[in-house]
Design an enzyme around this catalytic site. Structure first.
Site, PDB file in Angstrom:
ATOM      1  N   SER A 289      80.705  52.708 -26.928  1.00 38.02           N
ATOM      2  CA  SER A 289      81.787  52.016 -27.631  1.00 38.02           C
ATOM      3  C   SER A 289      82.988  52.948 -27.695  1.00 38.02           C
ATOM      4  O   SER A 289      82.924  53.989 -28.345  1.00 38.02           O
ATOM      5  CB  SER A 289      81.348  51.668 -29.060  1.00 38.02           C
ATOM      6  OG  SER A 289      80.225  50.848 -29.012  1.00 38.02           O
ATOM      7  N   LEU A 290      84.048  52.585 -27.028  1.00 31.47           N
ATOM      8  CA  LEU A 290      85.196  53.491 -26.908  1.00 31.47           C
ATOM      9  C   LEU A 290      86.330  53.059 -27.853  1.00 31.47           C
ATOM     10  O   LEU A 290      86.737  53.793 -28.725  1.00 31.47           O
ATOM     11  CB  LEU A 290      85.646  53.484 -25.438  1.00 31.47           C
ATOM     12  CG  LEU A 290      86.366  54.720 -24.919  1.00 31.47           C
ATOM     13  CD1 LEU A 290      86.333  54.787 -23.414  1.00 31.47           C
ATOM     14  CD2 LEU A 290      87.769  54.827 -25.415  1.00 31.47           C
TER      15      LEU A 290
ATOM     16  N   CYS B 127      81.922  51.487 -38.796  1.00 30.99           N
ATOM     17  CA  CYS B 127      83.060  51.129 -37.937  1.00 30.99           C
ATOM     18  C   CYS B 127      83.837  50.002 -38.624  1.00 30.99           C
ATOM     19  O   CYS B 127      83.240  49.047 -39.143  1.00 30.99           O
ATOM     20  CB  CYS B 127      82.581  50.688 -36.563  1.00 30.99           C
ATOM     21  SG  CYS B 127      81.616  51.959 -35.715  1.00 30.99           S
TER      22      CYS B 127
ATOM     23  N   CYS C  16      79.665  39.655 -30.970  1.00 35.72           N
ATOM     24  CA  CYS C  16      79.825  41.103 -31.121  1.00 35.72           C
ATOM     25  C   CYS C  16      80.515  41.455 -32.440  1.00 35.72           C
ATOM     26  O   CYS C  16      81.586  40.929 -32.751  1.00 35.72           O
ATOM     27  CB  CYS C  16      80.645  41.614 -29.953  1.00 35.72           C
ATOM     28  SG  CYS C  16      80.899  43.363 -29.996  1.00 35.72           S
TER      29      CYS C  16
ATOM     30  N   CYS D  97      69.819  40.643 -27.277  1.00 39.37           N
ATOM     31  CA  CYS D  97      70.498  41.747 -27.962  1.00 39.37           C
ATOM     32  C   CYS D  97      69.630  42.135 -29.168  1.00 39.37           C
ATOM     33  O   CYS D  97      69.376  41.312 -30.050  1.00 39.37           O
ATOM     34  CB  CYS D  97      71.885  41.262 -28.391  1.00 39.37           C
ATOM     35  SG  CYS D  97      72.830  42.508 -29.246  1.00 39.37           S
TER      36      CYS D  97
ATOM     37  N   CYS E 244      73.861  49.867 -41.167  1.00 37.95           N
ATOM     38  CA  CYS E 244      74.266  50.958 -40.276  1.00 37.95           C
ATOM     39  C   CYS E 244      75.037  51.988 -41.085  1.00 37.95           C
ATOM     40  O   CYS E 244      75.769  51.640 -42.005  1.00 37.95           O
ATOM     41  CB  CYS E 244      75.149  50.419 -39.149  1.00 37.95           C
ATOM     42  SG  CYS E 244      75.586  51.673 -37.938  1.00 37.95           S
TER      43      CYS E 244
ATOM     44  N   CYS F 298      83.293  46.072 -37.807  1.00 44.12           N
ATOM     45  CA  CYS F 298      81.922  45.593 -37.621  1.00 44.12           C
ATOM     46  C   CYS F 298      81.292  45.166 -38.947  1.00 44.12           C
ATOM     47  O   CYS F 298      81.289  45.930 -39.913  1.00 44.12           O
ATOM     48  CB  CYS F 298      81.103  46.712 -36.971  1.00 44.12           C
ATOM     49  SG  CYS F 298      79.363  46.350 -36.856  1.00 44.12           S
TER      50      CYS F 298
ATOM     51  N   GLU G 174      68.879  40.966 -37.321  1.00 47.70           N
ATOM     52  CA  GLU G 174      69.112  39.828 -36.429  1.00 47.70           C
ATOM     53  C   GLU G 174      69.052  40.279 -34.979  1.00 47.70           C
ATOM     54  O   GLU G 174      69.390  41.413 -34.651  1.00 47.70           O
ATOM     55  CB  GLU G 174      70.489  39.222 -36.712  1.00 47.70           C
ATOM     56  CG  GLU G 174      70.548  38.556 -38.076  1.00 47.70           C
ATOM     57  CD  GLU G 174      71.932  38.089 -38.466  1.00 47.70           C
ATOM     58  OE1 GLU G 174      72.020  37.097 -39.215  1.00 47.70           O
ATOM     59  OE2 GLU G 174      72.931  38.702 -38.062  1.00 47.70           O
TER      60      GLU G 174
HETATM   61  S1  SF4 Z   1      79.657  49.000 -34.309  1.00 47.55           S
HETATM   62 FE1  SF4 Z   1      77.554  49.713 -34.125  1.00 47.55          FE
HETATM   63  S2  SF4 Z   1      77.647  51.818 -34.880  1.00 47.55           S
HETATM   64 FE2  SF4 Z   1      79.530  50.822 -35.601  1.00 47.55          FE
HETATM   65  S3  SF4 Z   1      79.009  50.065 -37.662  1.00 47.55           S
HETATM   66 FE3  SF4 Z   1      78.596  48.397 -36.198  1.00 47.55          FE
HETATM   67  S4  SF4 Z   1      76.418  48.595 -35.722  1.00 47.55           S
HETATM   68 FE4  SF4 Z   1      77.086  50.534 -36.623  1.00 47.55          FE
END
Ligand code: SF4
Length: 340
Positions: free
Chosen positions: A210-211, A115, A329, A104, A111, A118, A91
């Site tokens: 990304s912190l 994380c 996000c 974006c 991935c 996500c 997407e």
């Molecule tokens: S935040 Fe980014 S790096 Fe982390 S799982 Fe999602 S897509 Fe992957």
């Protein structure tokens, strides 16, 4: 069939030599592909008809329209693209605002980074996107001509796919390609150190990191990558580069209620980022089922922002877009699209 869109000038030169075209035809092809954005080899009218036929036996432009478009109530548009010959999907999100239009872009289907917060991280990694598939997201949407910025913040970790990412960045920023200023492009990473070093050395596009927590154990519980590439090492590396001029570095910080939104966090963040010219983007968490994290309300987000600003850290709250169509996000996922 090989795809021409996504080839660098050097790769197009290889095509000219394989097809006995003069070397200068590579520049002509790049112009057709990246300036005129043609959809078929027949449109390359300064290449002779016989040579175009010869090209068509092995090559195609490789432009693929999105297979689905979903528009959010706040005008963000989520596009679904088939990749890997239709085996997988990714997407992209078009985000218009008063003064600019941003796209974006995704760099991987699924991935590997997992994380916690996500949706893409929950989706098994399936395939690296090629430069063709990344550029296609930019080039085949109806808003392509009016784009001001591109951010590699969609599905996947771009610096886990560096070679294809770098080809894409080269095409976007070279005079033979789009001719864009690197200032129009931001690459977002969770901090894959080898890829980050290469990105900092070889590109002048903006960087977003990304912190999400300044504390090792806590960041590790949110982002498994912290075990291999701790945030302190990432910041140490970034300190070695100049961000006081045109190039910017920003840090993405999703606020989780009662987890990373305290004064202790603000103070540690200001210590960690001391001496860096940067901005912290505070992002609202979009709740995922089965994840024991809650989003902060507006007041708490403003409180945290104010704490950071008082500590001398430039921090802003990023407006969330596209939540109603799962385009905001952390919400991108194509798990349900396998059978389209
Ligand atoms: S935040 Fe980014 S790096 Fe982390 S799982 Fe999602 S897509 Fe992957």
């Amino acid at each position: 069939m090989e795809r021409l869109m996504g080839m660098t000038l050097n790769e197009l030169k290889e095509v000219t030599s394989k097809t006995s075209l003069p070397a200068y035809a590579a520049g002509q092809m790049a112009d057709w592909l990246y300036q005129k954005k043609i959809r078929s080899i027949d449109e390359m009218t300064n290449i002779g008809a016989a040579k175009r036929e010869q090209l068509k036996t092995h090559y195609e432009i490789g432009s693929r329209p999105p297979v689905k478009t979903t528009t959010s109530a706040d005008s963000a548009v989520k596009y679904l693209f088939a990749v890997n010959d239709g085996a997988h999907f990714v997407e992209s999100v078009y985000i218009p605002s008063r003064d600019r239009a941003t796209l974006c872009v995704s760099s991987q289907a699924g991935c590997k980074m997992k994380c916690l917060f996500c949706m893409t991280g929950r989706q098994k990694f399936t395939v690296q996107l090629t430069a063709n598939e990344m550029l296609n997201q930019i080039q085949s949407i109806s808003e392509s001509q009016g784009l001001d910025n591109v951010v590699f913040m969609g599905m996947g970790e771009p610096l886990d796919n560096v070679d294809e990412l770098f080809k894409t960045l080269e095409i976007l920023t070279s005079s033979y390609g789009y001719g864009w200023s690197p200032k129009r492009i931001t690459v977002s990473t969770i901090g894959i150190l080898p890829g980050l070093k290469r990105f900092l050395d070889e590109s002048s596009c903006h960087l977003a990191v990304s912190l999400h927590s300044p504390f090792h154990e806590e960041r590790l519980s949110l982002m498994p990558v912290e075990k291999v590439y701790p945030i302190r090492k990432i910041i140490d590396l970034i300190h070695g580069y100049n961000f006081s001029g045109q190039r910017r570095v920003s840090f993405e910080y999703i606020l989780f209620d009662g987890v990373n939104d305290t004064e202790r966090h603000a103070k540690e963040l200001s210590r960690l980022l001391k001496g860096l010219e940067c901005r912290v983007n505070l992002i609202r968490y979009h709740t995922l089922p089965g994840v024991n994290l809650r989003s902060c309300n507006e007041l708490k987000m403003e409180y945290f922002r104010n704490m950071l600003n008082k500590l001398g850290v430039l921090a802003t709250i990023r407006v969330s877009r596209g939540e109603d169509v799962f385009a905001a996000c952390g919400m991108l996922s194509t798990v349900k699209n396998k059978k389209i």
